[in-house]
Motif scaffolding. Structure first.
Motif, mmCIF file in Angstrom:
data_model
loop_
_atom_site.group_PDB
_atom_site.id
_atom_site.type_symbol
_atom_site.label_atom_id
_atom_site.label_comp_id
_atom_site.label_asym_id
_atom_site.label_seq_id
_atom_site.Cartn_x
_atom_site.Cartn_y
_atom_site.Cartn_z
ATOM 1 N N PHE A 39 -0.840 -68.421 -19.216
ATOM 2 C CA PHE A 39 0.062 -68.877 -20.267
ATOM 3 C C PHE A 39 0.709 -70.196 -19.865
ATOM 4 O O PHE A 39 0.940 -70.402 -18.686
ATOM 5 C CB PHE A 39 1.142 -67.823 -20.528
ATOM 6 N N PRO A 40 0.974 -71.121 -20.764
ATOM 7 C CA PRO A 40 1.003 -71.004 -22.223
ATOM 8 C C PRO A 40 -0.357 -71.064 -22.912
ATOM 9 O O PRO A 40 -0.419 -70.984 -24.127
ATOM 10 C CB PRO A 40 1.860 -72.197 -22.640
ATOM 11 N N ASN A 41 -1.446 -71.221 -22.158
ATOM 12 C CA ASN A 41 -2.783 -71.158 -22.749
ATOM 13 C C ASN A 41 -3.041 -69.711 -23.188
ATOM 14 O O ASN A 41 -2.564 -68.791 -22.538
ATOM 15 C CB ASN A 41 -3.806 -71.580 -21.689
ATOM 16 N N PHE A 42 -3.783 -69.510 -24.278
ATOM 17 C CA PHE A 42 -4.038 -68.150 -24.748
ATOM 18 C C PHE A 42 -5.513 -67.804 -24.709
ATOM 19 O O PHE A 42 -6.356 -68.629 -25.025
ATOM 20 C CB PHE A 42 -3.508 -67.955 -26.174
ATOM 21 N N GLU A 46 -6.174 -64.961 -19.707
ATOM 22 C CA GLU A 46 -4.722 -65.133 -19.614
ATOM 23 C C GLU A 46 -3.995 -63.807 -19.864
ATOM 24 O O GLU A 46 -3.096 -63.432 -19.106
ATOM 25 C CB GLU A 46 -4.240 -66.179 -20.632
ATOM 26 N N SER A 47 -4.415 -63.108 -20.920
ATOM 27 C CA SER A 47 -3.798 -61.816 -21.258
ATOM 28 C C SER A 47 -4.039 -60.799 -20.150
ATOM 29 O O SER A 47 -3.130 -60.051 -19.776
ATOM 30 C CB SER A 47 -4.378 -61.276 -22.568
ATOM 31 N N TYR A 50 -1.800 -61.501 -17.146
ATOM 32 C CA TYR A 50 -0.401 -61.214 -17.471
ATOM 33 C C TYR A 50 -0.120 -59.707 -17.503
ATOM 34 O O TYR A 50 0.791 -59.224 -16.822
ATOM 35 C CB TYR A 50 -0.029 -61.856 -18.814
ATOM 36 N N PRO A 288 -1.522 -68.444 -34.112
ATOM 37 C CA PRO A 288 -0.799 -68.139 -32.871
ATOM 38 C C PRO A 288 -0.936 -66.656 -32.524
ATOM 39 O O PRO A 288 -0.995 -65.813 -33.430
ATOM 40 C CB PRO A 288 0.660 -68.488 -33.199
ATOM 41 N N HIS A 289 -0.981 -66.348 -31.231
ATOM 42 C CA HIS A 289 -1.217 -64.969 -30.791
ATOM 43 C C HIS A 289 -0.196 -63.992 -31.369
ATOM 44 O O HIS A 289 -0.537 -62.850 -31.681
ATOM 45 C CB HIS A 289 -1.212 -64.897 -29.260
#
Lengths: 471, 201
Positions: A39-42, A46-47, A50, A288-289
């Motif tokens: 993050f801030p890349n999606f 990334e998920s 996290y 946006p996510h």
């Protein structure tokens, strides 16, 4: 379908954890997650990093994330749950990847490893240069390393050949590897030549609390098919261009919502103009996510047209929102959902249309709330964290080796490549000796542990290890 | 045995004076004349000073050789002068003798940089402008270090307390605590990083 439902997995986990505790090895780890993608890349990687980090923190481990700077976001940041992120001020040069320098990242990686008292280094994604370099430096310093591969790669094109050689170099001297599906595991083993015994299969998961179905059941008078993906070749945007007009011709009640952006967006818009489908194909652009759920719950069917996919978190999110999924039968996709929750098709327009027809017929029997509850049982990040914890425990059990023992592993990587890899590792070792001389380990200050936020909020007898705060 | 006793007594004496030495830095604290003064002394490395002088000599020799020789300006002499300048510049030791924080009750904080040349650079920050002192972890492309900074009212950037040196966190904590006490900002004194700065860029 036994693999999908995860039957017996919890028993295996409990048995293995009991065994580890009996052996005195069920320790708390200090993990450094390294990847260019955070993050801030999606995205999926990334998920994964996290959510996995958050769950590992809950289990009492210390987790640090290291990535490159994103715009003016550099330095140390703390995110939810007290997760510490090092945004190292190295600028990305291509597709969010840092410039491959081999040795220039060593000083900062070494400093972070020492000051955070790291025990396991966990690299993510074969395409991340920062990941490969950090794993190389960690091995030079004698740390235990784990690698997770999130993608499938080919074998024939120039890019894949080069990438596979880099992967072979990284995995030549790794403690454990993780893949997100059995197909991905097979692909990684073939590409890198790593021993299959070293590779674990730990699937992705979905935050079911974030992806809940609409409280009101949608009417089937008008069927809405949702597509949310990056509009690129790999995600099958060209396939959509052929499938959408045919489905619209066959089913007058069907309407499409297309979310996402990319170079292939122009082709979809041209198709919409050509077949006069402006009123039936809605283009949302980049979503946006945080708004993905609101788009998903406005539809009945989720259409995934990927041409290659190791796992595909998108279909998990759609299923969690109660949508019936139509997907291409590629990569690890068939392993993700049970047969009654997904309709699979070959990546060909006529077969995709047939699958959409079948899905429309199945719709009356689909209950979004029941589907959501099933997803809640099938996929949880806590389960992923527990399984990853086992991988860390296995990695910690692997014997400590010195440079001379490790060099033959690199020599086996090829006639010329093997010698080159050995040379790189020897130079890296000498650089480490130089760094130890210029800035001894004792001169690097260790960071005091900050008690995680959830440990402060929850009760005193919480399972999370209470960490000291003093300097 | 007497040597060990002597070393122990020296350490006790240093602690009594409020003096701590770690690596190339020495921290000194005194509260004479009503001001709270925290000083960080930077030791000069003889090795780097020597190398710097060698660079200077090399540069002078190159220039003299150029003037004394009858030949014109050759490529070799240009390169040697350039190399000499580079060596002298790169190996020039840090001219900072000490950095100090002078806490003046009811007035503010004065940040001082004392150079070996005798020059002193002073910056005064009035008490009304300081919002909070912060202990930050700074990350550069090659290393990480702790820094003490002041969050100032109506200013976008943080004001570094020690600009030219990077003293260890054990030396920064007492200065941070003193600033917190002075500003009465209710900072926790149990830990330097019990409330990490979440907005650090």
């Amino acid at each position: 379908m036994e693999n999908v439902t995860g039957e017996g997995i919890s028993d295996q986990i409990e048995r293995f954890q009991t065994q580890l505790q009996m052996d005195g090895r069920g320790r708390k780890h200090r993990i450094l997650m390294v990847s260019d993608f955070f993050f801030p890349n999606f995205g999926g990687v990334e998920s994964h990093i996290y959510y996995l980090s958050q769950c590992l923190l809950k289990l009492g481990h210390k987790v640090i994330v290291m990535t490159h700077a994103y715009g003016n976001r550099s330095g140390v940041r703390y995110v939810t749950g007290g997760l510490k992120v090092y945004y190292v001020p190295w600028k990305p040069f291509l597709m969010q990847n840092t410039l491959p320098t081999l040795f220039l990242t060593f000083p900062i990686v070494r400093t972070i490893l020492i000051r955070e008292k790291i025990s396991v280094v966990h690299g993510h994604q074969a395409f991340s240069t920062l990941c490969h370099e950090a794993l190389m430096h960690a091995r030079t310093m004698g740390y235990k390393v784990v690698f997770t591969d999130h993608s499938l790669y080919g074998f024939a094109d120039a890019g894949s050949i080069h990438m596979n050689k880099v992967l072979q170099f990284t995995l030549a001297d790794i403690d454990q590897a993780i893949c997100v599906s059995h197909t991905s595991k097979e692909n990684t083993v073939l590409r890198s030549g790593i021993s299959p015994e070293k590779v674990f299969m730990v699937p992705n998961a979905v935050d079911t609390a974030m992806f809940t179905p609409s409280p009101d059941r949608l009417s089937c008078d008008e069927i809405v098919i949702v597509v949310i993906s990056r509009l690129v070749y790999r995600k099958g945007a060209d396939l959509l261009v052929e499938v959408i007009p045919e489905v619209c011709r066959l089913f007058p009640k069907v309407r499409f919502i297309v979310g996402g952006d990319g170079p292939k967006r122009v082709r979809i818009e041209e198709m919409r103009e050509k077949f006069s489908l402006q009123d039936r194909v809605e283009m949302l652009g980049a979503v946006p996510h945080a708004q993905v759920r609101s788009v998903l719950i406005s539809g009945h069917i989720f259409l995934n047209s990927s041409l290659t996919e190791a796992f595909c978190i998108a279909i998990l999110e759609a299923a969690s929102c109660g949508l019936l999924t139509v997907s291409t039968r590629v990569g690890g996709v068939p392993e993700v959902l049970p047969d009654d929750m997904v309709v699979l098709a070959e990546p060909a327009p006529e077969d995709m249309v047939r699958a959409v027809r079948k899905a429309i017929d199945m719709l009356p029997g689909i209950d979004p709330q029941v589907m959501h509850l099933r997803m809640k049982k099938l996929y949880s990040w806590d389960d992923v964290a527990k399984r990853t914890e086992i991988v860390y425990d296995r990695a910690m059990q692997s014997p400590q080796t010195d440079l001379l023992e490790r060099l033959p592993r690199y020599l086996r990587c090829g006639a010329w490549a093997g010698k080159l890899f050995c040379l790189v590792m020897i130079i890296n070792y000498l650089l480490w000796c130089l760094l130890e001389y210029l800035q001894p380990t004792e001169g690097i200050e260790e960071v005091p542990d900050i008690r995680p936020v959830h440990a402060r909020l929850e009760s005193v007898d919480d399972t999370c290890e209470t960490q000291g705060k003093g300097i | 045995m007497p040597g060990r006793q002597q070393a122990a007594s020296e350490t006790m004496e240093q602690e009594r004076k409020g003096e701590v030495s770690i690596g190339m830095y020495t921290y000194n604290h005194n509260s004479d004349s009503g001001f709270d003064v925290h000083e960080i002394y930077v030791k000069r490395s003889r090795f780097w000073v020597l190398l710097s002088y060698i660079g200077m000599v090399f540069l002078l020799a190159s220039v003299c050789q150029l003037y004394l020789s009858k030949e014109g300006l050759s490529t070799g002499s240009v390169w040697s002068i350039a190399f000499g300048i580079l060596v002298a510049k790169c190996l020039q030791y840090k001219p900072v003798k000490k950095e100090s924080v002078v806490i003046m009750p009811t007035f503010g904080v004065q940040l001082e940089i004392h150079f070996w040349s005798g020059r002193v650079h002073r910056r005064f920050v009035p008490i009304g402008k300081i919002l909070k002192p912060l202990l930050n972890e700074c990350v550069t492309p090659v290393t990480c270090y702790w820094s003490l900074a002041l969050l100032l009212r109506d200013e976008e950037e943080l004001r570094l307390v020690f600009q030219k040196s990077h003293p260890p966190v054990k030396m920064l904590v007492p200065v941070w605590k003193a600033l917190c006490k002075f500003l009465n900002s209710g900072c926790q004194t149990s830990s330097a990083v019990s409330e990490p700065n979440r907005s650090e860029t």
